[in-house]
Design a protein around this motif. Structure first.
Motif, mmCIF file in Angstrom:
data_model
loop_
_atom_site.group_PDB
_atom_site.id
_atom_site.type_symbol
_atom_site.label_atom_id
_atom_site.label_comp_id
_atom_site.label_asym_id
_atom_site.label_seq_id
_atom_site.Cartn_x
_atom_site.Cartn_y
_atom_site.Cartn_z
ATOM 1 N N GLY A 102 -10.827 -1.183 29.204
ATOM 2 C CA GLY A 102 -10.456 -2.494 29.713
ATOM 3 C C GLY A 102 -11.315 -3.625 29.218
ATOM 4 O O GLY A 102 -11.288 -4.717 29.807
ATOM 5 N N GLU A 103 -12.119 -3.404 28.131
ATOM 6 C CA GLU A 103 -13.008 -4.455 27.650
ATOM 7 C C GLU A 103 -12.241 -5.718 27.263
ATOM 8 O O GLU A 103 -12.644 -6.825 27.593
ATOM 9 C CB GLU A 103 -13.819 -3.980 26.435
ATOM 10 N N ARG A 104 -11.122 -5.534 26.588
ATOM 11 C CA ARG A 104 -10.355 -6.696 26.133
ATOM 12 C C ARG A 104 -9.840 -7.511 27.315
ATOM 13 O O ARG A 104 -9.967 -8.741 27.333
ATOM 14 C CB ARG A 104 -9.200 -6.247 25.241
ATOM 15 N N ASP A 105 -9.298 -6.826 28.313
ATOM 16 C CA ASP A 105 -8.806 -7.536 29.495
ATOM 17 C C ASP A 105 -9.943 -8.260 30.202
ATOM 18 O O ASP A 105 -9.774 -9.390 30.684
ATOM 19 C CB ASP A 105 -8.131 -6.556 30.460
ATOM 20 N N SER A 106 -11.110 -7.614 30.261
ATOM 21 C CA SER A 106 -12.257 -8.233 30.941
ATOM 22 C C SER A 106 -12.694 -9.515 30.248
ATOM 23 O O SER A 106 -13.031 -10.507 30.897
ATOM 24 C CB SER A 106 -13.435 -7.248 30.991
ATOM 25 N N VAL A 107 -12.668 -9.491 28.912
ATOM 26 C CA VAL A 107 -13.091 -10.676 28.162
ATOM 27 C C VAL A 107 -12.179 -11.854 28.472
ATOM 28 O O VAL A 107 -12.641 -12.964 28.762
ATOM 29 C CB VAL A 107 -13.107 -10.384 26.645
ATOM 30 N N PHE A 108 -10.875 -11.617 28.422
ATOM 31 C CA PHE A 108 -9.933 -12.725 28.601
ATOM 32 C C PHE A 108 -9.715 -13.092 30.064
ATOM 33 O O PHE A 108 -9.476 -14.262 30.376
ATOM 34 C CB PHE A 108 -8.592 -12.383 27.939
ATOM 35 N N ASP A 109 -9.806 -12.115 30.965
ATOM 36 C CA ASP A 109 -9.509 -12.376 32.373
ATOM 37 C C ASP A 109 -10.729 -12.761 33.199
ATOM 38 O O ASP A 109 -10.593 -13.359 34.264
ATOM 39 C CB ASP A 109 -8.855 -11.143 33.017
ATOM 40 N N VAL A 110 -11.925 -12.404 32.692
ATOM 41 C CA VAL A 110 -13.131 -12.648 33.482
ATOM 42 C C VAL A 110 -14.135 -13.508 32.728
ATOM 43 O O VAL A 110 -14.434 -14.636 33.129
ATOM 44 C CB VAL A 110 -13.796 -11.317 33.911
ATOM 45 N N PHE A 111 -14.656 -12.986 31.627
ATOM 46 C CA PHE A 111 -15.780 -13.645 30.965
ATOM 47 C C PHE A 111 -15.431 -15.038 30.438
ATOM 48 O O PHE A 111 -16.177 -16.000 30.660
ATOM 49 C CB PHE A 111 -16.304 -12.772 29.821
ATOM 50 N N LEU A 112 -14.294 -15.152 29.749
ATOM 51 C CA LEU A 112 -13.935 -16.462 29.206
ATOM 52 C C LEU A 112 -13.550 -17.442 30.306
ATOM 53 O O LEU A 112 -13.683 -18.657 30.134
ATOM 54 C CB LEU A 112 -12.793 -16.316 28.191
ATOM 55 N N GLN A 113 -13.087 -16.926 31.438
ATOM 56 C CA GLN A 113 -12.692 -17.796 32.536
ATOM 57 C C GLN A 113 -13.897 -18.469 33.206
ATOM 58 O O GLN A 113 -13.740 -19.444 33.937
ATOM 59 C CB GLN A 113 -11.899 -16.998 33.591
ATOM 60 N N ARG A 114 -15.086 -17.975 32.967
ATOM 61 C CA ARG A 114 -16.281 -18.592 33.537
ATOM 62 C C ARG A 114 -16.614 -19.921 32.866
ATOM 63 O O ARG A 114 -17.463 -20.670 33.355
ATOM 64 C CB ARG A 114 -17.469 -17.632 33.389
ATOM 65 N N GLN A 115 -15.972 -20.187 31.730
ATOM 66 C CA GLN A 115 -16.077 -21.466 31.030
ATOM 67 C C GLN A 115 -17.524 -21.820 30.678
ATOM 68 O O GLN A 115 -17.963 -22.958 30.827
ATOM 69 C CB GLN A 115 -15.441 -22.582 31.856
ATOM 70 N N ARG A 116 -18.274 -20.832 30.206
ATOM 71 C CA ARG A 116 -19.642 -21.071 29.764
ATOM 72 C C ARG A 116 -19.717 -21.257 28.256
ATOM 73 O O ARG A 116 -20.768 -21.096 27.659
ATOM 74 C CB ARG A 116 -20.529 -19.906 30.203
ATOM 75 N N ILE A 117 -18.593 -21.544 27.657
ATOM 76 C CA ILE A 117 -18.536 -21.769 26.217
ATOM 77 C C ILE A 117 -17.741 -23.035 25.926
ATOM 78 O O ILE A 117 -16.950 -23.496 26.753
ATOM 79 C CB ILE A 117 -17.880 -20.573 25.499
ATOM 80 N N ASP A 118 -17.978 -23.594 24.738
ATOM 81 C CA ASP A 118 -17.263 -24.807 24.328
ATOM 82 C C ASP A 118 -16.062 -24.499 23.447
ATOM 83 O O ASP A 118 -15.185 -25.344 23.265
ATOM 84 C CB ASP A 118 -18.206 -25.741 23.560
ATOM 85 N N GLY A 119 -16.018 -23.326 22.860
ATOM 86 C CA GLY A 119 -14.924 -22.959 21.976
ATOM 87 C C GLY A 119 -14.969 -21.480 21.671
ATOM 88 O O GLY A 119 -15.935 -20.790 21.990
ATOM 89 N N ILE A 120 -13.920 -20.983 21.035
ATOM 90 C CA ILE A 120 -13.791 -19.559 20.736
ATOM 91 C C ILE A 120 -13.402 -19.371 19.282
ATOM 92 O O ILE A 120 -12.545 -20.086 18.760
ATOM 93 C CB ILE A 120 -12.731 -18.878 21.632
ATOM 94 N N ILE A 121 -14.035 -18.391 18.625
ATOM 95 C CA ILE A 121 -13.638 -17.942 17.297
ATOM 96 C C ILE A 121 -13.267 -16.472 17.407
ATOM 97 O O ILE A 121 -14.081 -15.645 17.823
ATOM 98 C CB ILE A 121 -14.758 -18.129 16.264
ATOM 99 N N ALA A 122 -12.027 -16.139 17.067
ATOM 100 C CA ALA A 122 -11.543 -14.755 17.114
ATOM 101 C C ALA A 122 -11.449 -14.233 15.686
ATOM 102 O O ALA A 122 -10.686 -14.765 14.872
ATOM 103 C CB ALA A 122 -10.179 -14.682 17.796
ATOM 104 N N ILE A 123 -12.243 -13.204 15.360
ATOM 105 C CA ILE A 123 -12.323 -12.675 14.006
ATOM 106 C C ILE A 123 -11.520 -11.384 13.895
ATOM 107 O O ILE A 123 -11.793 -10.403 14.593
ATOM 108 C CB ILE A 123 -13.787 -12.420 13.600
ATOM 109 N N SER A 124 -10.505 -11.389 13.018
ATOM 110 C CA SER A 124 -9.649 -10.216 12.781
ATOM 111 C C SER A 124 -9.086 -9.662 14.078
ATOM 112 O O SER A 124 -9.038 -8.450 14.288
ATOM 113 C CB SER A 124 -10.423 -9.130 12.021
ATOM 114 N N LEU A 125 -8.667 -10.567 14.942
ATOM 115 C CA LEU A 125 -8.128 -10.175 16.246
ATOM 116 C C LEU A 125 -6.796 -10.889 16.451
ATOM 117 O O LEU A 125 -6.746 -12.116 16.505
ATOM 118 C CB LEU A 125 -9.113 -10.556 17.354
ATOM 119 N N GLU A 126 -5.742 -10.112 16.539
ATOM 120 C CA GLU A 126 -4.404 -10.685 16.728
ATOM 121 C C GLU A 126 -4.194 -10.934 18.216
ATOM 122 O O GLU A 126 -3.987 -9.996 18.986
ATOM 123 C CB GLU A 126 -3.341 -9.739 16.180
ATOM 124 N N LEU A 127 -4.255 -12.202 18.613
ATOM 125 C CA LEU A 127 -4.134 -12.552 20.020
ATOM 126 C C LEU A 127 -2.677 -12.546 20.456
ATOM 127 O O LEU A 127 -1.796 -13.024 19.738
ATOM 128 C CB LEU A 127 -4.747 -13.934 20.268
#
Length: 338
Positions: A102-127
């Motif tokens: 569930g790492e992928r779900d955790s990143v998008f559903d939890v970690f990124l939702q904390r809004q502790r970043i200004d932007g995202i770069i996704a490398i070789s990842l088909e969103l």
């Protein structure tokens, strides 16, 4: 304790100019920026991250999302992005999805939702569309690297064109019995890289009037060891041995070179070998390759993201930005003998 007023007085500028110069937010001339940097260094002034975040609404942190880290390509792309972000004064939060589960779900559903970043770069990842919508809902700019992503500005690699070029190089040398070491299904999840590289290989053969032979295809895991075992199968039977191998990644191509040597074959006299990536070891092995410069890809993605983060900057229209690549000819390919 050194204050921003001390830096401004030493540099001979206003405190507002010091703030803009050190935060990277707002217009500042190159000369003023240099004066501020020199004054801050001389006084030992360090910007308070918490104060800067409160003033600018920025965390000065960017999230990098990668599917794997235990591969040279991903490490190089991350290194390029991280070094570029440091030059812009940004920290990095790395999200590695290689653990499965569930790492992928955790990143998008939890970690990124904390809004502790200004932007995202996704490398070789088909969103997925849901993941893209989730990121856009945060109001943060997103940049992709590797393939087209609907609704995201993405640096795209044309894997079909790259593999066609690799195969055409072998065809131009006079090879007809050309084998392909592709990626296994495990690596066909994001942007279908193994499939697209096989498609390019087969297109080039058919355009040359050569029908691809099923026995000339085998898959591996994008490692030197995987390429070694795949090449042992391809080269082990002298009656059906190909005169050339196109490997879908340099690490597999290096494995092919080692396998050929262990079988008593001379590269390129007995078999020509070409790969894709421009791996740091490719020159050492004399490997002909299609270089796609992953470190520069990471740096380019940061340039786009920094442009998106400029104050007052309107969001760019999502679209694909093609990435360049080059054929680097070395000693692992030559005309077939006999």
């Amino acid at each position: 304790m050194v204050s921003i007023e001390d830096v401004a007085q030493r540099a001979g500028v206003s405190t507002a100019t010091v703030s803009r110069a050190l935060s990277g937010n707002g217009p500042v001339s190159a000369a003023a920026r240099e004066k501020v940097a020199d004054a801050a260094t001389a006084l030992g002034y360090v910007v308070s991250s918490s104060a800067s975040s409160l003033a600018s609404g920025r965390t000065k942190n960017v999230g990098l999302i990668v599917p794997y880290l235990a591969r040279w390509f991903f490490i190089s792309a991350v290194e390029g992005a991280q070094q570029a972000l440091m030059r812009h004064g940004y920290d990095v939060t790395l999200y590695n999805l290689s653990g499965g589960g569930g790492e992928r779900d955790s990143v998008f559903d939890v970690f990124l939702q904390r809004q502790r970043i200004d932007g995202i770069i996704a490398i070789s990842l088909e969103l997925s569309p849901v993941e893209v919508a989730s990121l856009h809902a945060l109001g943060k700019p997103v940049v992709g690297v590797g393939g087209p992503i609907e609704g995201v500005r993405t640096l795209t690699v044309d894997d079909v064109a790259i593999s066609r070029l690799a195969t055409e190089h072998l065809l131009a040398l006079g090879h007809e019995r050309i084998a392909h070491v592709g990626g296994s299904e495990t690596y066909d999840l994001d942007f279908h890289i193994p499939t697209n590289r096989r498609v390019g290989y087969e297109l080039a053969l058919r355009e040359a009037g050569i029908e691809p032979r099923p026995e000339y295809f085998t898959s591996a895991d994008f490692t030197i060891e995987g390429g070694y075992h795949a090449a042992k199968q391809l080269l082990g039977n002298p009656r059906s041995r190909p005169t050339a191998i196109f490997a879908a990644a340099d690490e597999m191509a290096i494995g092919c070179i080692l396998a050929a040597r262990d079988l008593g074959l001379v590269v390129p006299r007995d078999v020509s070998i070409i790969g894709i990536d421009g791996h740091e070891l490719s020159e050492f092995f004399g490997l002909t390759t299609i270089a796609q410069y992953p470190r520069a890809q990471g740096e380019h993605a940061v340039d786009i993201l920094m442009n998106e983060l400029r104050p007052g900057k309107h969001a760019e229209v999502p679209g694909n930005i093609p990435l360049g690549y080059d054929l680097i000819v070395r000693s692992s390919t030559s005309r077939p003998t006999g």
